[in-house]
Design a protein around this motif. Structure first.
Motif, PDB file in Angstrom:
ATOM      1  N   LEU A 151      43.908  30.459  78.956  1.00 50.69           N
ATOM      2  CA  LEU A 151      45.441  30.018  79.293  1.00 50.69           C
ATOM      3  C   LEU A 151      45.497  29.030  80.293  1.00 50.69           C
ATOM      4  CD1 LEU A 151      48.410  31.145  79.500  1.00 50.69           C
ATOM      5  CD2 LEU A 151      47.747  32.506  81.291  1.00 50.69           C
ATOM      6  N   VAL A 152      44.750  28.902  81.326  1.00 53.60           N
ATOM      7  CA  VAL A 152      45.040  27.694  82.154  1.00 53.60           C
ATOM      8  C   VAL A 152      44.629  26.312  81.482  1.00 53.60           C
ATOM      9  CG1 VAL A 152      43.916  26.511  84.226  1.00 53.60           C
ATOM     10  CG2 VAL A 152      44.752  29.005  84.294  1.00 53.60           C
ATOM     11  N   GLU A 153      43.642  26.563  80.400  1.00 47.86           N
ATOM     12  CA  GLU A 153      43.213  25.314  79.889  1.00 47.86           C
ATOM     13  C   GLU A 153      44.083  24.776  79.126  1.00 47.86           C
ATOM     14  OE1 GLU A 153      42.339  22.647  76.735  1.00 47.86           O
ATOM     15  OE2 GLU A 153      42.545  24.897  76.345  1.00 47.86           O
ATOM     16  N   ILE A 154      45.154  25.753  78.462  1.00 51.91           N
ATOM     17  CA  ILE A 154      46.075  24.991  77.454  1.00 51.91           C
ATOM     18  C   ILE A 154      47.278  24.723  78.410  1.00 51.91           C
ATOM     19  CG2 ILE A 154      47.733  25.977  75.691  1.00 51.91           C
ATOM     20  CD1 ILE A 154      45.666  27.765  74.784  1.00 51.91           C
ATOM     21  N   MET A 155      47.836  25.526  79.369  1.00 51.87           N
ATOM     22  CA  MET A 155      48.761  25.113  80.417  1.00 51.87           C
ATOM     23  C   MET A 155      48.593  23.510  80.878  1.00 51.87           C
ATOM     24  SD  MET A 155      49.747  28.677  82.236  1.00 51.87           S
ATOM     25  CE  MET A 155      50.805  28.019  83.391  1.00 51.87           C
ATOM     26  N   HIS A 212      56.356  36.075  77.381  1.00 56.85           N
ATOM     27  CA  HIS A 212      56.142  34.786  76.403  1.00 56.85           C
ATOM     28  C   HIS A 212      56.213  35.208  75.015  1.00 56.85           C
ATOM     29  CE1 HIS A 212      51.960  36.504  76.786  1.00 56.85           C
ATOM     30  NE2 HIS A 212      52.251  37.017  75.758  1.00 56.85           N
ATOM     31  N   HIS A 213      56.394  36.442  74.816  1.00 57.44           N
ATOM     32  CA  HIS A 213      56.798  36.919  73.176  1.00 57.44           C
ATOM     33  C   HIS A 213      57.971  36.110  72.513  1.00 57.44           C
ATOM     34  CE1 HIS A 213      54.521  41.131  73.657  1.00 57.44           C
ATOM     35  NE2 HIS A 213      53.573  39.937  73.455  1.00 57.44           N
ATOM     36  N   ASP A 214      58.942  35.721  73.810  1.00 58.39           N
ATOM     37  CA  ASP A 214      60.227  35.446  73.314  1.00 58.39           C
ATOM     38  C   ASP A 214      60.492  33.969  73.930  1.00 58.39           C
ATOM     39  OD1 ASP A 214      60.953  38.196  72.012  1.00 58.39           O
ATOM     40  OD2 ASP A 214      61.299  38.652  74.353  1.00 58.39           O
ATOM     41  N   MET A 215      59.481  33.261  74.156  1.00 59.85           N
ATOM     42  CA  MET A 215      59.661  31.971  74.983  1.00 59.85           C
ATOM     43  C   MET A 215      59.892  31.022  73.950  1.00 59.85           C
ATOM     44  SD  MET A 215      55.698  30.921  76.013  1.00 59.85           S
ATOM     45  CE  MET A 215      54.306  30.916  74.755  1.00 59.85           C
ATOM     46  N   ILE A 216      59.651  30.922  72.804  1.00 63.87           N
ATOM     47  CA  ILE A 216      59.998  29.589  71.947  1.00 63.87           C
ATOM     48  C   ILE A 216      61.176  29.704  71.734  1.00 63.87           C
ATOM     49  CG2 ILE A 216      59.745  28.693  69.564  1.00 63.87           C
ATOM     50  CD1 ILE A 216      57.057  28.651  71.258  1.00 63.87           C
ATOM     51  N   TRP A 266      47.332  32.995  70.470  1.00 60.29           N
ATOM     52  CA  TRP A 266      47.386  31.887  70.993  1.00 60.29           C
ATOM     53  C   TRP A 266      47.913  30.820  70.497  1.00 60.29           C
ATOM     54  CZ3 TRP A 266      45.400  31.886  75.894  1.00 60.29           C
ATOM     55  CH2 TRP A 266      44.554  33.057  76.400  1.00 60.29           C
ATOM     56  N   GLU A 267      48.332  30.473  69.139  1.00 60.06           N
ATOM     57  CA  GLU A 267      48.928  29.597  68.506  1.00 60.06           C
ATOM     58  C   GLU A 267      50.264  29.618  69.271  1.00 60.06           C
ATOM     59  OE1 GLU A 267      49.921  32.783  66.081  1.00 60.06           O
ATOM     60  OE2 GLU A 267      47.720  32.006  66.874  1.00 60.06           O
ATOM     61  N   GLN A 295      52.281  26.206  70.581  1.00 59.29           N
ATOM     62  CA  GLN A 295      53.536  25.854  70.211  1.00 59.29           C
ATOM     63  C   GLN A 295      54.462  25.615  71.191  1.00 59.29           C
ATOM     64  OE1 GLN A 295      55.281  28.642  67.240  1.00 59.29           O
ATOM     65  NE2 GLN A 295      57.173  27.631  66.915  1.00 59.29           N
ATOM     66  N   PHE A 296      54.510  26.692  72.221  1.00 59.35           N
ATOM     67  CA  PHE A 296      55.251  26.505  73.287  1.00 59.35           C
ATOM     68  C   PHE A 296      54.929  25.134  74.030  1.00 59.35           C
ATOM     69  CE2 PHE A 296      56.244  27.360  77.846  1.00 59.35           C
ATOM     70  CZ  PHE A 296      57.563  27.519  77.855  1.00 59.35           C
TER      71      PHE A 296
END
Length: 270
Positions: free
Chosen positions: A30-34, A157-161, A195-196, A200-201
């Protein structure tokens, strides 16, 4: 003079923070992607579980979360309203003590374990040094909280897009600062094999010059500094007693008010 306190740092109107609980090993991904998308956030940890199965090791905490915020989540993750108040105090104080040993800075925020709280729990937060506490009661808007000790997020985060698309599309018509606050657990990405969604976010909301990427505590501190500004009766003079620079809107112009300074808003400024 018309004054509005509606600007984040550098005069920005939009801010983004993310908030994740528990401290399981999935936080590494998670941190790596953020980090890749310039998104910052706060990680609420159960200090008593670090080093146990599926949880992060104590020795990696400071380096893993560098650039983010480490925050409390209680030592053992109990339902705080259903244990004696004395034990609840110990859960939070001891979590702070343990996490501060790992981080080297004061830990003064938390998220409620299981999202569970009552008036008794909230009433004790000041006495244990907690300045903000996040709930799990998503409200679907981009408003700033009225009470930081009952700070509800925009969405899971389910609804973050969908929320991010609306936040970006509608930002010019927001009457005030627009905060997108996303919460969740990193293990949910692994469990649901999505994780995609985070990638995407990041592509949508990350690395933008018009967004302030902040931790929970940075938002709290900035908000308090903004509200602490002292104005003259005419509104033409403003004193900033805090150490933080803040930004305001004065007669349609964005003005920076440096920490510790008094500014005459009639004069030209940057």
């Amino acid at each position: 003079m018309r004054i509005t306190l509606d600007r984040f740092p550098d005069g920005k109107r939009m801010a983004l923070t993310m908030s994740y609980d528990d401290g399981l090993y999935h936080d590494r991904r998670l941190v790596e992607i953020m980090n890749r998308y310039g998104i910052r956030g706060t990680f609420h940890l159960n200090s008593g579980k670090l080093g146990t199965q599926d949880y992060l090791e104590k020795g990696e905490i400071a380096s893993l979360y560098e650039g983010h915020e480490i925050s409390a989540h209680s030592v053992t993750h109990p339902f705080l309203p259903f244990i004696p108040k004395e034990q609840a105090v110990q859960e939070l104080l001891n979590d702070r003590l343990a996490l501060e040993e790992l981080t080297g800075y004061p830990v003064r925020g938390m998220s409620y374990p299981f999202g569970s709280w009552d008036a008794s729990v909230v009433s004790m937060l000041d006495s244990v040094g907690i300045e903000y506490a996040r709930t799990v009661d998503s409200h679907g808007t981009f408003r700033m909280p009225e009470n930081f000790q009952l700070w509800s997020p925009t969405c899971h985060h389910h609804d973050m897009i969908g929320h991010a698309e609306r936040w970006l599309h509608d930002n010019r018509v927001f009457p005030t600062m627009a905060l997108l606050y996303v919460w969740g657990h990193s293990f949910e990405f692994e469990r649901e094999n999505n994780w995609e969604l985070l990638e995407q976010f990041g592509e949508l909301a990350g690395n933008r010059e018009d967004v302030w990427y902040a931790t929970n505590m940075e938002i709290v501190q900035y908000s308090k500094a903004l509200k602490a500004l002292r104005f003259s009766a005419s509104g033409e003079l403003v004193h900033n007693p805090s150490a933080l620079n803040v930004w305001i809107n004065a007669d349609g112009r964005v003005r920076e008010i440096p920490g510790g300074s008094t500014v005459d808003l009639r004069e030209a400024g940057k």
